[in-house]
Design a protein around this motif. Sequence first.
Motif, PDB file in Angstrom:
ATOM      1  N   ARG A  77       6.247   3.549  56.918  1.00 51.49           N
ATOM      2  CA  ARG A  77       7.740   3.751  56.407  1.00 51.49           C
ATOM      3  C   ARG A  77       7.677   2.252  56.268  1.00 51.49           C
ATOM      4  O   ARG A  77       8.571   2.190  54.956  1.00 51.49           O
ATOM      5  CB  ARG A  77       8.597   3.921  57.447  1.00 51.49           C
TER       6      ARG A  77
ATOM      7  N   ARG B  37       3.671   5.913  61.781  1.00 49.30           N
ATOM      8  CA  ARG B  37       4.056   7.105  60.748  1.00 49.30           C
ATOM      9  C   ARG B  37       5.524   5.796  60.500  1.00 49.30           C
ATOM     10  O   ARG B  37       5.620   5.193  58.860  1.00 49.30           O
ATOM     11  CB  ARG B  37       5.340   7.816  61.089  1.00 49.30           C
ATOM     12  N   ALA B  38       5.928   4.838  61.599  1.00 43.68           N
ATOM     13  CA  ALA B  38       6.804   4.294  61.224  1.00 43.68           C
ATOM     14  C   ALA B  38       6.192   2.826  60.980  1.00 43.68           C
ATOM     15  O   ALA B  38       7.081   2.249  59.835  1.00 43.68           O
ATOM     16  CB  ALA B  38       7.164   3.449  62.929  1.00 43.68           C
TER      17      ALA B  38
ATOM     18  N   ALA C 208      14.726  -0.338  51.322  1.00 42.67           N
ATOM     19  CA  ALA C 208      14.294   0.975  51.502  1.00 42.67           C
ATOM     20  C   ALA C 208      13.860   0.767  49.934  1.00 42.67           C
ATOM     21  O   ALA C 208      13.901   0.173  48.941  1.00 42.67           O
ATOM     22  CB  ALA C 208      15.795   1.774  51.457  1.00 42.67           C
TER      23      ALA C 208
ATOM     24  N   ARG D  24       4.331   8.122  65.809  1.00 41.51           N
ATOM     25  CA  ARG D  24       5.385   7.345  65.765  1.00 41.51           C
ATOM     26  C   ARG D  24       4.645   5.861  65.130  1.00 41.51           C
ATOM     27  O   ARG D  24       5.860   5.820  64.421  1.00 41.51           O
ATOM     28  CB  ARG D  24       6.058   7.324  66.893  1.00 41.51           C
TER      29      ARG D  24
END
Lengths: 251, 292
Positions: free
Chosen positions: B232, B228-229, B251, B225
């Motif tokens: 991102r 992945r964060a 974004a 996790r």
Amino acid sequence: MAKWGMVIDLEKCVGCQACTVACGMENTRLPGEHWQDVIFFQEGEYPNTELKWFPRPCMHCENPSCVAVCPVRATYKTEEGQVLVDWERCIGCKYCMIACPYGVRFYTEEKPRYGGPDVKAVFKSGDARSWDPPWRAPQEDWRHGVGVQPHDVVSKCTFCYHRVSKAPKGTADLDPQNPALREFTPACVVTCPTGARFFGDLSNPHSEVNKQIAYKNGVRLLDHLGNKPQVYYLTGEGGSVPAERASKLKV
Amino acid sequence: MLDAAPLAGRDVRHITADVPAPASTDMSGALNEQVFWLTLANAFLPPKGEAAFAAFRDGLPLDLAELTGEMGLAADAEIASLRMGIARMSEALELLVEYSSLFLQPPVPAPLNLTRYVDGSVNGPCLDALENAYRLAGIAKRDDLRDLPDHIAVQLETLAVLLGEEQPGIDARAFANLCLVGALPRLAAAIAAEAPASPYAALARLAAKAIAGLAEPTDSASERRHRRAQRRADPTLGVWRSCDSCGRPFAREKEIAIMAKALAQVGLPAEHLARCPDCRDAAQGFFRRQIK
């Protein structure tokens, strides 16, 4: 099937934020992570300005932007109208936070906004929960976004799903003054000291919420966007969400 | 038998159906594991003839007990089950019928083509990965083995070969984790569901227990996790949209395009995506009061 909605009478609201605190206690929120906040703004031109406010929970829209953009269907709308987050599915991509025009969603891993210490670091969790609060409400239902959330998910107001979902079928209004219904009523509605909040079935024409919306000309925040919120504001003469604020996009 | 033959400038070993049985178990500990996997590979081939049955009944439990003892693998229960399973058979045909009913006769209850347990079907991506691994290792299936390269005997023999090489084309542990680590426990479960008293059930349990020692440690859920964060939020990956108000990237453009398209499909506007969520309240003149 009920379609739950909320009416907030801004002529009665005094901006005390009892709703904010009650929500935080009921749902074991992190400090500063206010699912239900009171938003302030100033009206008028200096020197004739006036401080106004309105409470802003999740609008539980009929046509929610968050549900439309969620890539994993973690955000969904129940048959009874609540918009919820399934923490078992949520991947923390934050699409819903970006797409929501009302700004009522919170990401677990964000730094605290309230200026105090990071309580997640102070009360570290030894399990899948993101923190281990010294006191927490007993209910936990990750499929409906209830309880202490895991890491890396988005959370939001659930319209106190853990309470409302247990209400007797066919109930038109969840009136906190009625002892038989009080435990099924959202915490913010129960705790509002001025009785500015009403919670009931928007699909029932005889419900108090529908009467209030009809008699007092209820408006919805940023209504022109087309999200069709299920939270209505009664602005009256001195209400703090003026009609143009509710209907004109300023973002 | 492994054949070495020059092909395109390098040695290519041919894996055959006739996996050699260990000539002797009097060997160094480093070879024990190799011989153990070769023995298991042999045991999962069709038991044709009286000689194979005799070896299965008389030699296999003893060899496995000795090898697992040398390897430090606690397998007494599995070997006892193997002995009990084979003891109820009096002739070679019985073992062959058992083999056929478990692994060959449609609908096959427990296929020995192990990628089916990983991919859920034949010729899936796991089989592609295995074929690539064979290519890297310089190993080819011999023509007289009429089965797919994901057959358990082929994989176990290949694993044994890789374990015996000083500089293999692909690491033995990496090869095991392609298919064997995931598939062997499921094979054991499939056989146990169909014929729990079968000697093959004991063999599959033993193989699953032994392969667990080669499983690569997987990241914990929190590590995955976190990674992945991090990816991102990595501003160096992709083209980012900056907020019209504060100028901070919030974004990726690709994500904004996906969101705008999703909103358009349900008749909702996307103009507000020009600002980051943190700046929208301020743009409307809204502010919050801090609760202390």
